[in-house]
Design a protein around this motif. Structure first.
Motif, PDB file in Angstrom:
ATOM      1  N   ILE A 172       0.842  -1.205   0.000  1.00  0.00           N
ATOM      2  CA  ILE A 172       0.000   0.000   0.000  1.00  0.00           C
ATOM      3  C   ILE A 172       0.874   1.251   0.000  1.00  0.00           C
ATOM      4  N   TYR A 173       2.009   1.203   0.705  1.00  0.00           N
ATOM      5  CA  TYR A 173       2.939   2.339   0.678  1.00  0.00           C
ATOM      6  C   TYR A 173       3.403   2.639  -0.752  1.00  0.00           C
ATOM      7  N   VAL A 174       3.599   1.588  -1.535  1.00  0.00           N
ATOM      8  CA  VAL A 174       3.990   1.779  -2.936  1.00  0.00           C
ATOM      9  C   VAL A 174       2.859   2.455  -3.707  1.00  0.00           C
ATOM     10  N   LEU A 175       1.632   2.031  -3.424  1.00  0.00           N
ATOM     11  CA  LEU A 175       0.475   2.594  -4.122  1.00  0.00           C
ATOM     12  C   LEU A 175       0.187   4.040  -3.724  1.00  0.00           C
ATOM     13  N   MET A 176       0.532   4.413  -2.493  1.00  0.00           N
ATOM     14  CA  MET A 176       0.153   5.732  -2.001  1.00  0.00           C
ATOM     15  C   MET A 176       0.649   6.866  -2.901  1.00  0.00           C
ATOM     16  N   PRO A 177       1.959   6.975  -3.178  1.00  0.00           N
ATOM     17  CA  PRO A 177       2.406   8.079  -4.020  1.00  0.00           C
ATOM     18  C   PRO A 177       2.148   7.853  -5.506  1.00  0.00           C
ATOM     19  N   LEU A 178       2.086   6.589  -5.930  1.00  0.00           N
ATOM     20  CA  LEU A 178       1.965   6.302  -7.356  1.00  0.00           C
ATOM     21  C   LEU A 178       0.527   6.281  -7.850  1.00  0.00           C
ATOM     22  N   VAL A 179      -0.406   5.905  -6.969  1.00  0.00           N
ATOM     23  CA  VAL A 179      -1.803   5.743  -7.389  1.00  0.00           C
ATOM     24  C   VAL A 179      -2.767   6.557  -6.523  1.00  0.00           C
ATOM     25  N   LEU A 180      -2.693   6.372  -5.205  1.00  0.00           N
ATOM     26  CA  LEU A 180      -3.706   6.961  -4.333  1.00  0.00           C
ATOM     27  C   LEU A 180      -3.678   8.489  -4.359  1.00  0.00           C
ATOM     28  N   ILE A 181      -2.513   9.088  -4.207  1.00  0.00           N
ATOM     29  CA  ILE A 181      -2.438  10.549  -4.167  1.00  0.00           C
ATOM     30  C   ILE A 181      -2.773  11.172  -5.526  1.00  0.00           C
ATOM     31  N   PRO A 182      -2.271  10.640  -6.667  1.00  0.00           N
ATOM     32  CA  PRO A 182      -2.713  11.190  -7.958  1.00  0.00           C
ATOM     33  C   PRO A 182      -4.226  11.131  -8.136  1.00  0.00           C
ATOM     34  N   LEU A 183      -4.842  10.014  -7.756  1.00  0.00           N
ATOM     35  CA  LEU A 183      -6.300   9.923  -7.841  1.00  0.00           C
ATOM     36  C   LEU A 183      -6.956  10.886  -6.868  1.00  0.00           C
ATOM     37  N   TRP A 184      -6.339  11.065  -5.710  1.00  0.00           N
ATOM     38  CA  TRP A 184      -6.856  11.968  -4.681  1.00  0.00           C
ATOM     39  C   TRP A 184      -6.925  13.398  -5.215  1.00  0.00           C
ATOM     40  N   ARG A 185      -5.857  13.807  -5.886  1.00  0.00           N
ATOM     41  CA  ARG A 185      -5.818  15.160  -6.441  1.00  0.00           C
ATOM     42  C   ARG A 185      -6.942  15.377  -7.446  1.00  0.00           C
ATOM     43  N   ARG A 186      -7.265  14.350  -8.196  1.00  0.00           N
ATOM     44  CA  ARG A 186      -8.237  14.491  -9.275  1.00  0.00           C
ATOM     45  C   ARG A 186      -9.678  14.302  -8.815  1.00  0.00           C
ATOM     46  N   PHE A 187      -9.892  13.331  -7.921  1.00  0.00           N
ATOM     47  CA  PHE A 187     -11.269  12.966  -7.580  1.00  0.00           C
ATOM     48  C   PHE A 187     -11.642  13.211  -6.118  1.00  0.00           C
TER      49      PHE A 187
END
Length: 385
Positions: A172-187
């Motif tokens: 999940i730590y790997v996903l946080m900066p690569l997936v979760l935060i980019p999606l967070w910024r957008r949605f």
């Protein structure tokens, strides 16, 4: 600049001491849960103490609580930065997380691996739940070293069962900066929580062989992130605390009453527990940030709980094999099962918790963040990671 903007961009970061208390309670609950399971022969306590088992088995929810707390504490500094930027970028984030998590993890795994391989007695489960830890296979060891052992049932519990959740958390730590935060910024946060939960649920129904990784934790991690964001923004949610308390009480009643029916459905129950806990965490953090202390916060900030919370990661990493091996050593001593459970709970479990402080001193403390090291020197430690 508004007060909210200042709160988001200012240099100071909030200290929520009660989080260490929550960590302590979660670590202790999972330790007593494992002691119950390890006592005697495999399944013996569950069969003999059915009503008690309905309560104790809920200790497994502590892992979901740890995941929510991780999302919360990691998001606190990020939520204060414009655009949710990472301090020192992706590389800095990865180095800090690896330095904090991996050395204690590898110390635990390698210590018990060598111990089991060196002592033949420890490779004979003798009909106990230690059977899940042995035999040790080469592919299982390699999977643990690269932290993918949570993806296969044959690797999942080898050597030290609780380590599966560390692999999930690192993923999940790997996903946080690569997936979760980019999606967070957008949605925004709520869609990311929903996406994380439904991704885990989709895997459950499409590829149940990966259930051991509990990938619905992605959504719970995001729920912790959202709680941190809203606290940082100073958001008020009317009746958040009472709603979380009522939700927790309802879940407790339902889980105790229908433990054996619901236990196989962790994909559903853990999400419910995690989301309710995230709401309660938000309520406590909001009250603390605004100086509205209450009896729950004061209890969680007790000196004993805070001290235990500061080495809760070492407790989590070391307690299970210590308890399992102790039961293995006691299994040939004739005693009533109730007495055996009392010995495991009143002697072995406290001893395992106390012994976990040794690897904390030798390994974990060396790799704690600068903020944590500073707080270790103060009379009242803080929980910020």
């Amino acid at each position: 600049m508004s007060s909210t903007d200042a709160a988001r961009t200012g240099p100071s970061r909030p200290n929520f001491e009660f989080i260490d208390g929550l960590r302590a309670l979660a670590a202790l609950s999972v330790a007593f849960f494992h002691a119950f399971l390890f006592t005697g022969l495999a399944g013996e306590t569950t069969d003999a103490f059915g009503p008690l088992a309905r309560i104790v088995l809920n200790g497994s929810f502590a892992v979901a609580i740890f995941i929510v707390l991780s999302g919360f504490v990691l998001m606190l500094p990020i939520a204060r930065r414009p655009g949710y930027e990472l301090r020192d970028g992706l590389r800095g984030f990865a180095v800090r997380r690896a330095r904090r998590i991996l050395p204690p993890y590898y110390a635990s795994f390698l210590f018990f691996l060598v111990l089991i391989l060196a002592v033949p007695f420890f490779r004979d489960p003798a009909g106990t739940r230690w059977a899940g830890k042995v035999p040790i296979t080469v592919d299982g060891v390699l999977a643990h070293l690269v932290m993918v052992h949570n993806l296969d049932a044959s690797w999942h519990d080898q050597v030290n069962g609780p380590l599966w959740s560390v692999a999930t958390e690192v993923q999940i730590y790997v996903l946080m900066p690569l997936v979760l935060i980019p999606l967070w910024r957008r949605f925004g946060g709520i869609p990311v929580i929903a996406l994380g939960v439904f991704f885990g649920w989709a895997l459950h129904f499409i590829a149940p062989r990966f259930d051991g990784a509990h990938f619905w934790y992605i959504g719970l991690f995001a729920a912790g992130m959202l709680a941190a964001q809203e606290v940082t923004r100073g958001r008020r949610v009317p009746l958040a605390g009472p709603t979380a308390a009522v939700g927790a009480a309802l879940i407790a009643v339902v889980m105790i009453a229908f433990q054996y029916r619901l236990r196989p459905n962790e994909w559903l129950t853990e999400v419910g527990v995690g989301l309710v806990f995230a709401l309660g965490l938000f309520a406590l953090a909001s009250a603390s940030a605004e100086g509205r202390s209450n009896w729950v916060i004061r209890a969680l900030e007790s000196r004993t709980l805070v001290k235990i919370g500061l080495f809760s990661y070492s407790i989590y990493l070391f307690h299970s094999p210590l308890i399992g091996l102790s039961n293995l050593g006691l299994i040939h001593i004739d005693m009533p099962l109730a007495v055996r459970l009392a010995v495991m709970w009143l002697v072995i479990t406290p001893a395992a918790v106390a012994l976990s402080y040794i690897p904390h001193l030798l390994v974990e403390r060396r790799f704690m963040t600068g903020h944590q090291k500073q707080e270790l020197k103060t009379p009242e430690p803080s929980a910020v990671v």
